[in-house]
Write a protein that holds these residues in place. Structure first.
Motif, mmCIF file in Angstrom:
data_model
loop_
_atom_site.group_PDB
_atom_site.id
_atom_site.type_symbol
_atom_site.label_atom_id
_atom_site.label_comp_id
_atom_site.label_asym_id
_atom_site.label_seq_id
_atom_site.Cartn_x
_atom_site.Cartn_y
_atom_site.Cartn_z
ATOM 1 N N ASP A 29 4.907 -42.649 18.003
ATOM 2 C CA ASP A 29 5.866 -43.741 16.984
ATOM 3 C C ASP A 29 6.782 -44.347 18.339
ATOM 4 O OD1 ASP A 29 4.398 -44.320 14.975
ATOM 5 O OD2 ASP A 29 5.953 -43.268 14.025
ATOM 6 N N ARG A 30 6.949 -43.033 19.384
ATOM 7 C CA ARG A 30 8.669 -42.915 20.463
ATOM 8 C C ARG A 30 7.256 -44.463 21.689
ATOM 9 N NH1 ARG A 30 10.230 -38.324 20.969
ATOM 10 N NH2 ARG A 30 9.134 -38.404 22.685
ATOM 11 N N ASN A 114 1.538 -41.788 32.073
ATOM 12 C CA ASN A 114 2.863 -42.327 31.287
ATOM 13 C C ASN A 114 2.461 -43.502 30.438
ATOM 14 O OD1 ASN A 114 4.946 -44.078 30.548
ATOM 15 N ND2 ASN A 114 5.023 -45.522 32.349
ATOM 16 N N PRO A 115 2.568 -42.193 29.609
ATOM 17 C CA PRO A 115 2.266 -43.093 27.473
ATOM 18 C C PRO A 115 2.911 -43.841 27.219
ATOM 19 C CG PRO A 115 3.723 -41.123 27.843
ATOM 20 C CD PRO A 115 3.264 -41.277 28.715
ATOM 21 N N THR A 116 3.248 -44.705 27.786
ATOM 22 C CA THR A 116 4.519 -45.777 27.096
ATOM 23 C C THR A 116 3.486 -46.949 27.593
ATOM 24 O OG1 THR A 116 5.797 -45.640 29.196
ATOM 25 C CG2 THR A 116 6.392 -44.425 27.047
ATOM 26 N N ASP A 117 2.588 -46.713 28.940
ATOM 27 C CA ASP A 117 1.072 -47.858 28.818
ATOM 28 C C ASP A 117 0.448 -47.880 28.136
ATOM 29 O OD1 ASP A 117 2.525 -47.767 31.671
ATOM 30 O OD2 ASP A 117 0.954 -47.181 32.537
ATOM 31 N N LEU A 118 0.303 -47.244 27.366
ATOM 32 C CA LEU A 118 -1.023 -46.886 26.248
ATOM 33 C C LEU A 118 -0.701 -47.758 24.674
ATOM 34 C CD1 LEU A 118 -1.858 -43.083 26.528
ATOM 35 C CD2 LEU A 118 -3.249 -45.176 27.641
ATOM 36 N N GLU A 222 -2.580 -53.575 15.597
ATOM 37 C CA GLU A 222 -1.545 -54.717 15.173
ATOM 38 C C GLU A 222 -0.472 -54.740 13.708
ATOM 39 O OE1 GLU A 222 0.457 -58.586 15.537
ATOM 40 O OE2 GLU A 222 -0.914 -57.379 16.813
ATOM 41 N N GLN A 223 -1.371 -53.914 13.064
ATOM 42 C CA GLN A 223 -0.767 -53.746 11.602
ATOM 43 C C GLN A 223 0.339 -52.667 12.184
ATOM 44 O OE1 GLN A 223 -1.154 -55.853 8.966
ATOM 45 N NE2 GLN A 223 0.776 -54.213 8.129
ATOM 46 N N ASN A 224 -0.217 -51.546 12.978
ATOM 47 C CA ASN A 224 1.079 -50.845 12.999
ATOM 48 C C ASN A 224 2.173 -50.732 13.964
ATOM 49 O OD1 ASN A 224 1.027 -47.541 13.225
ATOM 50 N ND2 ASN A 224 0.640 -47.105 15.090
ATOM 51 N N ARG A 225 2.094 -52.004 14.889
ATOM 52 C CA ARG A 225 2.726 -52.408 15.374
ATOM 53 C C ARG A 225 4.376 -53.129 14.523
ATOM 54 N NH1 ARG A 225 -0.372 -55.259 20.365
ATOM 55 N NH2 ARG A 225 -0.420 -53.493 21.166
ATOM 56 N N LEU A 226 3.811 -53.921 13.547
ATOM 57 C CA LEU A 226 4.262 -54.367 12.473
ATOM 58 C C LEU A 226 5.329 -53.661 11.890
ATOM 59 C CD1 LEU A 226 1.955 -57.344 11.447
ATOM 60 C CD2 LEU A 226 4.037 -58.068 12.669
ATOM 61 N N ASN A 227 4.904 -53.194 10.963
ATOM 62 C CA ASN A 227 5.512 -52.107 10.764
ATOM 63 C C ASN A 227 5.914 -50.987 11.200
ATOM 64 O OD1 ASN A 227 3.353 -51.919 8.466
ATOM 65 N ND2 ASN A 227 2.454 -50.508 8.685
ATOM 66 N N ARG A 228 5.929 -50.446 12.802
ATOM 67 C CA ARG A 228 7.351 -49.996 13.554
ATOM 68 C C ARG A 228 8.480 -51.134 13.614
ATOM 69 N NH1 ARG A 228 3.320 -47.334 17.290
ATOM 70 N NH2 ARG A 228 3.142 -49.587 17.409
ATOM 71 N N LYS A 230 9.209 -53.546 11.581
ATOM 72 C CA LYS A 230 10.219 -53.226 10.630
ATOM 73 C C LYS A 230 10.903 -52.233 10.406
ATOM 74 C CE LYS A 230 6.981 -55.345 7.358
ATOM 75 N NZ LYS A 230 5.464 -55.460 7.063
ATOM 76 N N ILE A 231 10.319 -51.176 10.733
ATOM 77 C CA ILE A 231 11.733 -49.817 10.487
ATOM 78 C C ILE A 231 12.592 -50.051 11.671
ATOM 79 C CG2 ILE A 231 11.589 -47.340 10.699
ATOM 80 C CD1 ILE A 231 8.339 -47.135 9.955
ATOM 81 N N ILE A 232 12.678 -50.335 12.255
ATOM 82 C CA ILE A 232 13.311 -50.773 13.983
ATOM 83 C C ILE A 232 14.584 -51.673 13.486
ATOM 84 C CG2 ILE A 232 14.047 -51.572 16.596
ATOM 85 C CD1 ILE A 232 11.306 -50.279 16.995
ATOM 86 N N ALA A 233 13.699 -52.629 12.898
ATOM 87 C CA ALA A 233 15.141 -53.758 12.141
ATOM 88 C C ALA A 233 15.622 -52.783 11.293
ATOM 89 C CB ALA A 233 14.055 -54.835 12.185
ATOM 90 N N ILE A 234 15.660 -52.480 10.638
ATOM 91 C CA ILE A 234 16.234 -51.702 9.404
ATOM 92 C C ILE A 234 16.871 -50.915 9.682
ATOM 93 C CG2 ILE A 234 16.202 -49.860 6.736
ATOM 94 C CD1 ILE A 234 13.298 -51.733 6.971
ATOM 95 N N GLU A 235 16.670 -50.410 10.897
ATOM 96 C CA GLU A 235 17.401 -48.994 11.626
ATOM 97 C C GLU A 235 18.916 -49.579 12.012
ATOM 98 O OE1 GLU A 235 14.701 -45.111 11.899
ATOM 99 O OE2 GLU A 235 14.607 -46.546 13.323
#
Ligand code: GTP
Ligand code: ZN
Ligand code: ZN
Length: 236
Positions: A29-30, A114-118, A222-228, A230-235
């Motif tokens: 997720d990170r 670099n895992p953030t590239d994936l 796509e779904q996973n990005r949207l969920n993430r 949303k969580i970031i917005a709530i936090e």
């Protein structure tokens, strides 16, 4: 009937594994990675599916593979030809990947690339219809393969794999004319175990169903990005 396992021991083992899986998922997720756990009995077509997926989606998504095998790097070598990071994990005597083994793979990935590239990590589990379904590795979705040669009764005989799957790929459909298999009965048996699973009929040989599978993978990312988001917005 005799007891062949210690229930308390198994519960502890699964609990420890779950903690490791949650930790792995936090890493994914990170880094903004979606992780899919690909499972089946030996030879149902996982590696061929990964080959086709890497070939078709390489231009669209940055992908890596964590490749579980008991002793060899045969599958890993097949996938290295597609020019993506492939991290082999030999399980030795174990018939499934667990979250600790995958954590080792993730750390290798972290040090060598670099895992953030994936966008996507595909985990090919060890060929087995039983244990892989019980041991989460930190995936966002589980994909099970069942080849037509295995018979339509398998969802009833090995329920956990089918109950846990988010997507079921019925593979080797090109062999249907040579087999006594009732596809409707197979689907009914799957639905009995899991009414909501996406079922995709697939042949890596003729290409039937592959575009549907590629869309499923794209939607999952796509779904996973949207969920993430949303969580970031709530936090915040
Ligand atoms: N006819 C046909 N054969 C297929 C298809 N998909 C895979 N195979 C064959 O099935 C065999 C096993 O395929 P793999 O992709 O190696 O299966 P696997 O699930 O990765 O196997 P393990 O890693 O050993 O569990 C190979 O000989 C493939 O060519 C298909 O759609 N149609
Ligand atoms: Zn394989
Ligand atoms: Zn096992």
């Amino acid at each position: 009937m005799h007891q062949t396992f210690d229930a308390a021991l198994e519960l502890n083992l699964l609990h420890a594994n779950q903690e490791g899986a949650d930790h792995n998922r936090q890493h994914f997720d990170r880094w903004g990675i979606t992780c899919l756990n690909i499972m089946s009995s030996p030879g149902a077509g996982k590696t061929v599916l990964l080959e086709q997926t890497l070939k078709a989606l390489k231009a669209k998504f940055k992908m890596a593979v964590i490749e579980g095998d008991m002793t060899t790097e045969l599958d890993a070598d097949r996938l290295r030809q597609y020019d993506v990071p492939v991290i082999p994990i030999n399980t030795g005597r174990s018939c499934h990947l667990d979250s600790k083994m995958v954590a080792g793979g993730i750390h290798t990935l972290e040090h060598q690339y670099n895992p953030t590239d994936l966008d996507l990590v595909l985990v090919e589990n060890v060929g087995n219809l039983v244990c892989p379904a019980e041991f989460e590795v930190g995936e966002h979705a589980k994909v099970a393969l069942l080849s037509l040669t295995e018979g339509e009764d398998k969802p009833l005989k090995y329920p956990v794999m089918f109950q846990e799957a988010d997507c079921l790929l019925v593979t080797k459909t090109d062999l249907a004319p040579y087999l006594d298999i009732d596809l409707d009965r197979l689907s009914d048996n799957v639905r009995q175990m899991n009414p909501h699973v996406s079922i995709i009929l697939l042949s890596a040989k003729t290409g039937e169903g592959l575009p549907v599978w590629f869309d499923w993978v794209g939607n999952c990312i796509e779904q996973n990005r949207l969920n993430r988001d949303k969580i970031i917005a709530i936090e915040r």
